[in-house]
Design an enzyme around this catalytic site. Structure first.
Site, PDB file in Angstrom:
ATOM      1  N   HIS A  17       5.320  16.381  62.071  1.00  0.00           N
ATOM      2  CA  HIS A  17       6.761  16.113  62.081  1.00  0.00           C
ATOM      3  C   HIS A  17       7.427  16.726  63.309  1.00  0.00           C
ATOM      4  CE1 HIS A  17      10.793  15.532  60.223  1.00  0.00           C
ATOM      5  NE2 HIS A  17      11.081  16.648  60.878  1.00  0.00           N
ATOM      6  N   GLU A  18       7.163  18.005  63.532  1.00  0.00           N
ATOM      7  CA  GLU A  18       7.784  18.693  64.661  1.00  0.00           C
ATOM      8  C   GLU A  18       7.251  18.179  65.995  1.00  0.00           C
ATOM      9  OE1 GLU A  18      10.331  20.323  64.138  1.00  0.00           O
ATOM     10  OE2 GLU A  18      10.114  20.600  61.971  1.00  0.00           O
ATOM     11  N   HIS A  21       9.453  15.350  67.109  1.00  0.00           N
ATOM     12  CA  HIS A  21      10.658  15.853  67.777  1.00  0.00           C
ATOM     13  C   HIS A  21      10.328  16.349  69.186  1.00  0.00           C
ATOM     14  CE1 HIS A  21      13.194  15.451  64.320  1.00  0.00           C
ATOM     15  NE2 HIS A  21      12.590  16.379  63.600  1.00  0.00           N
TER      16      HIS A  21
END
Length: 352
Positions: A17-18, A21
């Protein structure tokens, strides 16, 4: 062993997920100060290409700390071409959406892996026939195997339900019984049923249930891609609908699970098989993607909402409003986490 598997799976999902980003931020030229798996006290850290990569004490999440964007200081502003807050609203939305998108992508990769390793499904073998049902009246028997419906070949039980629900009029079933192929014409009727959220619905049915036998799916590369896409879309839709039903009160708040439930599900799956573990990991990944898109200010969806507001009105929300909504978002998020843990503890004592 179950706890270690849970922490590894959760860390893997958070990392992916990170990473979404991070990659989007770097693509748009935003400096990333910190990439952290976990919150709180730093346990291990290494600087690489201007970013501190670290593991922190509380492994229940993670974050990327970008220049010009910090949830702990919502009013933070930093100038420069490499600052998040100097990027256009569309670029910021892309950076924010990249995290949940990475979770959906990961789920698709996991479902594709399942298809390649050996996906399975319920076989189209009949377990029970309801008395006086259309199937009963047509002479369908237990252990009959459904080979074809009209001109559609049948390989899994789900295909039977889809055809019955989505086709009008009578259906011609081709049944394998004692090595012989038998044709039966069945007219489904509208019956009372319940959906996965236990809501009462009307549904075309013929009155049969599966035997529980499992069939291995022999999927080509292209079919595996379709399998992964369909599974990801289905899981995403199911979770979106689940959140909607929870808000509407159709699903009681007592059904909300917390970190203990997630840990137990992952632990049980890891003890079952690699397919079960991959399936649960994919489902949790989709869950993370969906929940992070909710319009709660502390989540990616809330920040996307702020940027959409700026994109449409050509002005940013005031610092005061931004701060109040962000704090409110953290309160909502914290309350949901506490509710999940409370329900988990209740389930433990009730099971005992």
């Amino acid at each position: 062993m179950g706890t270690i598997t849970f922490l590894l799976v959760l860390s893997f999902l958070v990392f992916f997920h990170e990473l979404g980003h991070f990659l989007a931020a770097r693509y748009f030229g935003v400096k990333v100060h910190v990439f952290s798996i976990g919150f709180g006290k730093q346990l291990f850290a290494k600087e690489w290409k201007g970013t501190v990569w670290q593991f922190s004490l509380i492994p229940l999440g993670g974050y990327v700390k970008m220049k010009g964007q910090d949830d702990s200081n919502p009013a933070l502003k930093e100038e420069g071409d490499d600052s998040y807050n100097t990027k256009s609203p569309l670029q910021r939305i892309a950076i924010l959406f990249a995290g949940p998108f990475a979770n959906f992508l990961l789920a698709a990769i996991l479902y594709f892996s399942i298809a390649i390793i050996g996906a399975s499904a319920l076989a189209p073998s009949i377990g029970t026939v309801q008395e006086n049902s259309p199937a009963f009246k047509a002479g369908i028997l237990k252990n009959d195997e459904i080979i074809r419906i009209n001109n559609t070949e049948i390989t899994t039980w789900n295909e039977i339900g889809e055809i019955i629900v989505n086709t009008q009029g009578a259906l011609k079933f081709y049944i394998k019984r004692d090595g012989k192929l038998i044709a039966k014409t069945i007219s489904p009727h509208i019956s009372d049923a319940q959906n996965m959220f236990k809501e009462d619905i009307k549904k075309r049915m013929i009155g049969i249930s599966p035997s529980g036998k499992i069939v291995q799916l022999d999927l080509s590369f292209g079919e595996s891609l379709v399998f992964a896409y369909e599974k990801t879309i289905f899981a995403s839709t199911m979770i979106f609908q689940g959140v909607q039903k929870l808000i509407q009160g159709i699903i009681p708040s007592s059904e909300v699970g917390g970190v203990i439930t997630i840990g137990k599900v992952i632990s049980d799956a890891s003890e079952s098989s690699i397919i079960a573990l991959l399936t649960i990991t994919a489902l949790i990944s989709v869950n993370l993607g969906v929940l992070n898109l909710l319009p709660i200010p502390a989540l990616d969806g809330g920040h996307i909402m702020f940027n959409l507001y700026e994109l449409l009105t050509k002005r940013k929300p005031s610092d005061k409003v931004f701060m109040i909504l962000t704090i409110t978002g953290w309160v909502i998020l914290g309350s949901l986490m506490l509710l999940g843990i409370y329900n988990d503890i209740n389930r433990i004592f009730l099971n005992d």
